[in-house]
Motif scaffolding. Structure first.
Motif, PDB file in Angstrom:
ATOM      1  N   PRO A 142       0.838  -1.198   0.000  1.00 38.08           N
ATOM      2  CA  PRO A 142       0.000   0.000   0.000  1.00 38.08           C
ATOM      3  C   PRO A 142       0.871   1.246   0.000  1.00 38.08           C
ATOM      4  O   PRO A 142       1.924   1.266   0.624  1.00 38.08           O
ATOM      5  CB  PRO A 142      -0.814  -0.130   1.289  1.00 38.08           C
ATOM      6  CG  PRO A 142      -0.081  -1.118   2.135  1.00 38.08           C
ATOM      7  CD  PRO A 142       0.723  -1.990   1.223  1.00 38.08           C
ATOM      8  N   GLN A 143       0.416   2.272  -0.693  1.00 40.42           N
ATOM      9  CA  GLN A 143       1.260   3.449  -0.824  1.00 40.42           C
ATOM     10  C   GLN A 143       0.451   4.725  -0.616  1.00 40.42           C
ATOM     11  O   GLN A 143       0.203   5.124   0.508  1.00 40.42           O
ATOM     12  CB  GLN A 143       1.971   3.439  -2.182  1.00 40.42           C
ATOM     13  CG  GLN A 143       3.135   4.408  -2.253  1.00 40.42           C
ATOM     14  CD  GLN A 143       3.762   4.414  -3.650  1.00 40.42           C
ATOM     15  OE1 GLN A 143       3.097   4.129  -4.623  1.00 40.42           O
ATOM     16  NE2 GLN A 143       5.035   4.758  -3.728  1.00 40.42           N
ATOM     17  N   ARG A 144      -0.029   5.337  -1.677  1.00 36.57           N
ATOM     18  CA  ARG A 144      -0.670   6.653  -1.546  1.00 36.57           C
ATOM     19  C   ARG A 144      -2.158   6.539  -1.268  1.00 36.57           C
ATOM     20  O   ARG A 144      -2.801   5.563  -1.627  1.00 36.57           O
ATOM     21  CB  ARG A 144      -0.455   7.463  -2.817  1.00 36.57           C
ATOM     22  CG  ARG A 144       1.000   7.763  -3.091  1.00 36.57           C
ATOM     23  CD  ARG A 144       1.148   8.639  -4.322  1.00 36.57           C
ATOM     24  NE  ARG A 144       2.556   8.912  -4.571  1.00 36.57           N
ATOM     25  CZ  ARG A 144       3.351   8.127  -5.301  1.00 36.57           C
ATOM     26  NH1 ARG A 144       2.863   7.046  -5.857  1.00 36.57           N
ATOM     27  NH2 ARG A 144       4.629   8.417  -5.458  1.00 36.57           N
ATOM     28  N   LYS A 145      -2.684   7.604  -0.651  1.00 36.67           N
ATOM     29  CA  LYS A 145      -4.133   7.715  -0.484  1.00 36.67           C
ATOM     30  C   LYS A 145      -4.753   8.009  -1.852  1.00 36.67           C
ATOM     31  O   LYS A 145      -4.080   8.516  -2.755  1.00 36.67           O
ATOM     32  CB  LYS A 145      -4.463   8.846   0.488  1.00 36.67           C
ATOM     33  CG  LYS A 145      -4.088   8.543   1.928  1.00 36.67           C
ATOM     34  CD  LYS A 145      -4.343   9.770   2.801  1.00 36.67           C
ATOM     35  CE  LYS A 145      -3.987   9.478   4.255  1.00 36.67           C
ATOM     36  NZ  LYS A 145      -5.038   8.770   4.989  1.00 36.67           N
ATOM     37  N   TYR A 199      -6.405  -2.522  -2.627  1.00 33.41           N
ATOM     38  CA  TYR A 199      -6.750  -1.333  -1.829  1.00 33.41           C
ATOM     39  C   TYR A 199      -6.861  -1.709  -0.362  1.00 33.41           C
ATOM     40  O   TYR A 199      -7.388  -2.774  -0.027  1.00 33.41           O
ATOM     41  CB  TYR A 199      -8.083  -0.763  -2.323  1.00 33.41           C
ATOM     42  CG  TYR A 199      -8.564   0.445  -1.577  1.00 33.41           C
ATOM     43  CD1 TYR A 199      -7.885   1.658  -1.680  1.00 33.41           C
ATOM     44  CD2 TYR A 199      -9.701   0.388  -0.766  1.00 33.41           C
ATOM     45  CE1 TYR A 199      -8.317   2.777  -0.991  1.00 33.41           C
ATOM     46  CE2 TYR A 199     -10.147   1.506  -0.078  1.00 33.41           C
ATOM     47  CZ  TYR A 199      -9.458   2.696  -0.185  1.00 33.41           C
ATOM     48  OH  TYR A 199      -9.881   3.803   0.490  1.00 33.41           O
ATOM     49  N   SER A 243      -6.786   2.485   5.909  1.00 34.24           N
ATOM     50  CA  SER A 243      -5.988   3.712   5.855  1.00 34.24           C
ATOM     51  C   SER A 243      -6.113   4.425   4.507  1.00 34.24           C
ATOM     52  O   SER A 243      -5.353   5.344   4.227  1.00 34.24           O
ATOM     53  CB  SER A 243      -4.514   3.394   6.136  1.00 34.24           C
ATOM     54  OG  SER A 243      -4.046   2.395   5.261  1.00 34.24           O
ATOM     55  N   ASP A 244      -7.091   3.994   3.682  1.00 31.16           N
ATOM     56  CA  ASP A 244      -7.276   4.578   2.350  1.00 31.16           C
ATOM     57  C   ASP A 244      -5.960   4.589   1.571  1.00 31.16           C
ATOM     58  O   ASP A 244      -5.489   5.623   1.108  1.00 31.16           O
ATOM     59  CB  ASP A 244      -7.856   6.000   2.450  1.00 31.16           C
ATOM     60  CG  ASP A 244      -8.024   6.650   1.068  1.00 31.16           C
ATOM     61  OD1 ASP A 244      -8.300   5.924   0.096  1.00 31.16           O
ATOM     62  OD2 ASP A 244      -7.854   7.887   0.961  1.00 31.16           O
ATOM     63  N   ARG A 245      -5.337   3.427   1.473  1.00 27.66           N
ATOM     64  CA  ARG A 245      -4.075   3.342   0.725  1.00 27.66           C
ATOM     65  C   ARG A 245      -4.252   2.452  -0.503  1.00 27.66           C
ATOM     66  O   ARG A 245      -4.799   1.343  -0.410  1.00 27.66           O
ATOM     67  CB  ARG A 245      -2.971   2.738   1.593  1.00 27.66           C
ATOM     68  CG  ARG A 245      -2.640   3.562   2.813  1.00 27.66           C
ATOM     69  CD  ARG A 245      -1.761   4.741   2.481  1.00 27.66           C
ATOM     70  NE  ARG A 245      -1.661   5.645   3.626  1.00 27.66           N
ATOM     71  CZ  ARG A 245      -0.953   6.768   3.617  1.00 27.66           C
ATOM     72  NH1 ARG A 245      -0.321   7.150   2.539  1.00 27.66           N
ATOM     73  NH2 ARG A 245      -0.906   7.523   4.684  1.00 27.66           N
ATOM     74  N   TYR A 277      -2.670   0.120  -3.366  1.00 30.34           N
ATOM     75  CA  TYR A 277      -1.501  -0.728  -3.604  1.00 30.34           C
ATOM     76  C   TYR A 277      -0.902  -0.382  -4.966  1.00 30.34           C
ATOM     77  O   TYR A 277      -1.605  -0.388  -5.976  1.00 30.34           O
ATOM     78  CB  TYR A 277      -1.889  -2.213  -3.621  1.00 30.34           C
ATOM     79  CG  TYR A 277      -2.042  -2.833  -2.260  1.00 30.34           C
ATOM     80  CD1 TYR A 277      -3.176  -2.600  -1.505  1.00 30.34           C
ATOM     81  CD2 TYR A 277      -1.067  -3.671  -1.742  1.00 30.34           C
ATOM     82  CE1 TYR A 277      -3.330  -3.182  -0.249  1.00 30.34           C
ATOM     83  CE2 TYR A 277      -1.211  -4.263  -0.492  1.00 30.34           C
ATOM     84  CZ  TYR A 277      -2.339  -4.008   0.249  1.00 30.34           C
ATOM     85  OH  TYR A 277      -2.478  -4.585   1.486  1.00 30.34           O
TER      86      TYR A 277
END
Ligand SMILES: [Zn+2]
Length: 301
Positions: free
Chosen positions: A20-23, A48, A52-54, A56
């Motif tokens: 996981p990376q960015r929102k 997804y 944390s609304d991240r 992938y």
């Protein structure tokens, strides 16, 4: 790690970084968060992280083997490069281990194709040897887009700091060694390999297609598609696109061209098992993973 094969074509991935990376709205500034969440609910859980609304995203290179040639498509972030902190924190060993696990040495690569010259697509082009940037693959010809090179050279001349670093440590050494071949965005590279223009994310980005018998096709779509969410919402371009409107137009045109065909799509940043097919759904699309059985249960989530 194998991704797919088609007749005498084999595709493997060399993963540098995943997870996981960015929102959602960091990656897609024009996204409607609630609509995005509705789409994510219908998607595979490895795409997804709701808590944390991240989103992938994976950074990977593709290893394309065809008879007589070993080809690398895009070269991730690389090592020892002066880059912004978010790229410095990735351990680089996984990529090197993945490369070695394919039974390869750097001398075995015949062709390196850079779909565009962003930081996460040119890194392993070079390595730091005795304080100098050297081509990582001494026997390879490197394919760069002419328009892409001209754009980034102009950015460097305008004082764009990151562009200057990328150009100096990952592109110039290749041009100086005589290993670079600058091509048009629709170049025919032979062996069934053909480039397809895909401007918008950057001005000179292209896709790479490999065709067998005029119809069976694997298409490396670079950053036309960062995430399957963009099949549901083709107009949501990333915040990293130089021309988000053109990027969306390119995306929709490509989807319309290959939707509901057997074309295997290989996007740069979609998590393992990465390879998919595009299905039409009214004026939207869907991303389907035809090879889910290659994903070990519970792995990489
Ligand atoms: Zn990228």
């Amino acid at each position: 790690m194998k991704l797919c094969s088609l007749k005498d074509i084999e595709v493997a991935t060399l993963i540098e970084r995943e997870g996981p990376q960015r929102k959602t709205r960091e990656l897609f500034p024009s996204a409607d968060r609630e609509r995005a969440v509705e789409h994510f609910r219908e998607m595979e859980p490895f795409l997804y992280l709701p808590a944390s609304d991240r989103i992938y995203n994976t950074y990977q290179s593709f290893l394309l083997r065809i008879p007589g040639k070993t080809i690398l498509i895009d070269t991730c972030v690389g090592e020892d490069k002066a880059r912004p902190p978010q790229f410095m924190t990735y351990p680089k060993k996984p990529w090197l281990d993945a490369f070695a696990a394919e039974g390869l040495s750097f001398e075995d690569i015949d062709l390196v194709i850079c779909t565009h010259l962003h930081v996460d697509h040119v890194g392993w082009n070079t390595r730091l040897v005795d304080g100098h940037w050297q081509p990582t693959f001494p026997k390879a010809k490197y394919i760069f887009g002419r328009i892409e090179c001209e754009y980034w050279e102009a950015q460097v001349n305008k004082g764009n700091d990151l562009a200057g670093r990328i150009w100096t440590d990952s592109c110039l050494p290749i041009l100086r060694s005589g290993q670079a071949e600058l091509v048009e965005m629709d170049a025919d590279l032979g062996d069934g390999l053909r480039l397809r223009p895909a401007p918008g994310h950057t001005p000179g980005m292209f896709c790479v297609s490999v065709t067998r018998d005029d119809e069976d096709k694997v298409m490396f779509v670079a950053d036309v598609l960062h995430h399957p969410l963009q099949c549901r919402e083709p107009d949501w371009s990333t915040g990293f696109c130089t021309d988000p409107v053109l990027a969306a137009k390119t995306r929709r045109e490509l989807f319309e061209e290959i939707a509901d065909t057997d074309t295997l799509v290989v996007p740069e940043h979609v998590p393992f098992p990465t390879v998919g097919r595009i299905e039409s759904d009214g004026d939207r699309f869907r991303y389907s993973f035809p090879f889910p059985w290659w994903r070990p249960a519970g792995a990489r989530d």
